[in-house]
Design a protein around this motif. Structure first.
Motif, PDB file in Angstrom:
ATOM      1  N   THR A 124       0.833  -1.202   0.000  1.00 50.73           N
ATOM      2  CA  THR A 124       0.000   0.000   0.000  1.00 50.73           C
ATOM      3  C   THR A 124       0.869   1.254   0.000  1.00 50.73           C
ATOM      4  O   THR A 124       0.544   2.235  -0.666  1.00 50.73           O
ATOM      5  CB  THR A 124      -0.976  -0.015   1.188  1.00 50.73           C
ATOM      6  N   GLU A 125       1.977   1.207   0.717  1.00 47.76           N
ATOM      7  CA  GLU A 125       2.916   2.337   0.728  1.00 47.76           C
ATOM      8  C   GLU A 125       3.412   2.645  -0.689  1.00 47.76           C
ATOM      9  O   GLU A 125       3.628   3.792  -1.046  1.00 47.76           O
ATOM     10  CB  GLU A 125       4.106   2.012   1.643  1.00 47.76           C
ATOM     11  N   TYR A 126       3.569   1.614  -1.499  1.00 49.23           N
ATOM     12  CA  TYR A 126       3.989   1.792  -2.884  1.00 49.23           C
ATOM     13  C   TYR A 126       2.808   2.008  -3.831  1.00 49.23           C
ATOM     14  O   TYR A 126       2.956   2.012  -5.044  1.00 49.23           O
ATOM     15  CB  TYR A 126       4.825   0.593  -3.359  1.00 49.23           C
ATOM     16  N   GLY A 127       1.613   2.155  -3.280  1.00 43.74           N
ATOM     17  CA  GLY A 127       0.444   2.472  -4.102  1.00 43.74           C
ATOM     18  C   GLY A 127      -0.160   1.293  -4.835  1.00 43.74           C
ATOM     19  O   GLY A 127      -0.885   1.477  -5.804  1.00 43.74           O
ATOM     20  N   ALA A 128       0.133   0.069  -4.382  1.00 43.05           N
ATOM     21  CA  ALA A 128      -0.400  -1.132  -5.042  1.00 43.05           C
ATOM     22  C   ALA A 128      -0.936  -2.089  -3.979  1.00 43.05           C
ATOM     23  O   ALA A 128      -0.315  -3.097  -3.677  1.00 43.05           O
ATOM     24  CB  ALA A 128       0.682  -1.797  -5.875  1.00 43.05           C
ATOM     25  N   PRO A 129      -2.086  -1.784  -3.402  1.00 41.96           N
ATOM     26  CA  PRO A 129      -2.589  -2.614  -2.310  1.00 41.96           C
ATOM     27  C   PRO A 129      -2.861  -4.054  -2.739  1.00 41.96           C
ATOM     28  O   PRO A 129      -3.295  -4.294  -3.866  1.00 41.96           O
ATOM     29  CB  PRO A 129      -3.887  -1.922  -1.897  1.00 41.96           C
TER      30      PRO A 129
END
Length: 141
Positions: A124-129
Motif C-alpha cells: 500500500t505504501e507503494y500504491g499497489a494494495p
C-alpha cells in the motif's frame, strides 16, 4: 514436455479470477490480458484492465504467490517486484491524463497476521494494495 506445477497453478488461479470478475464486475468494461506499449518502449501485458469509466482505469495484476512458502529474506523483494510490474502500466495512463486505480490479487492472505500486515503496509505504501481473492469471493458470494 509437461508444464511446471507453479506455472500451471498460476494459470489456473488466473482463470478463476477472470471468471469471477466477468461475473461480478459492477463498473466499467472488464478486459483480460491487455497489451500496452510502455514508457520504456517495451510492451507489457496487464492481467486485468477495467476501462470505460470516463477519465479513469483500474489495473490489477494477478499473482498466485503463496506467501507462506516464500523465504523471509525474499518477501519484500518479491512484493517490490510485483508492484513495480504494475506501475509500469500506470505510467502510460498517467501520461495520457488518466486517473489509475491499481491492486494486486493474491489467492489468500498469509497465515501469519504479522506477515499479512507487513505485506499490506508495504504494498500500500507503494500504491499497489494487495487483495486476497479468498476474501473477495466470500464477499461477493
Amino acid at each position: 514436455m509437461t508444464e511446471p506445477k507453479q506455472l500451471a497453478r498460476g494459470k489456473q488461479f488466473q482463470k478463476e479470477v477472470y471468471e469471477d470478475f466477468a461475473q461480478n464486475n459492477k463498473g466499467g468494461k472488464f478486459l483480460s490480458e491487455q497489451y500496452r506499449d510502455l514508457v520504456n518502449g517495451k510492451k507489457g501485458r496487464m492481467d486485468i484492465l477495467i476501462s470505460d469509466m470516463d477519465d479513469m482505469v483500474a489495473i490489477y495484476e494477478i499473482k498466485a504467490t503463496n506467501w507462506d512458502k516464500i523465504k523471509p529474506t525474499n518477501i519484500k523483494k518479491n512484493a517490490w517486484s510485483h508492484q513495480r510490474q504494475l506501475h509500469k502500466y500506470v505510467e502510460t495512463y498517467v501520461e495520457e491524463g488518466m486517473d489509475v486505480c491499481v491492486g494486486i490479487i493474491y489467492p489468500e492472505p498469509p497465515l501469519s497476521d504479522e506477515l499479512r500486515e507487513l505485506l499490506e503496509e508495504y504494498l500500500t505504501e507503494y500504491g499497489a494494495p494487495p487483495y486476497w481473492f479468498s476474501e473477495i469471493q466470500s464477499a461477493t458470494h
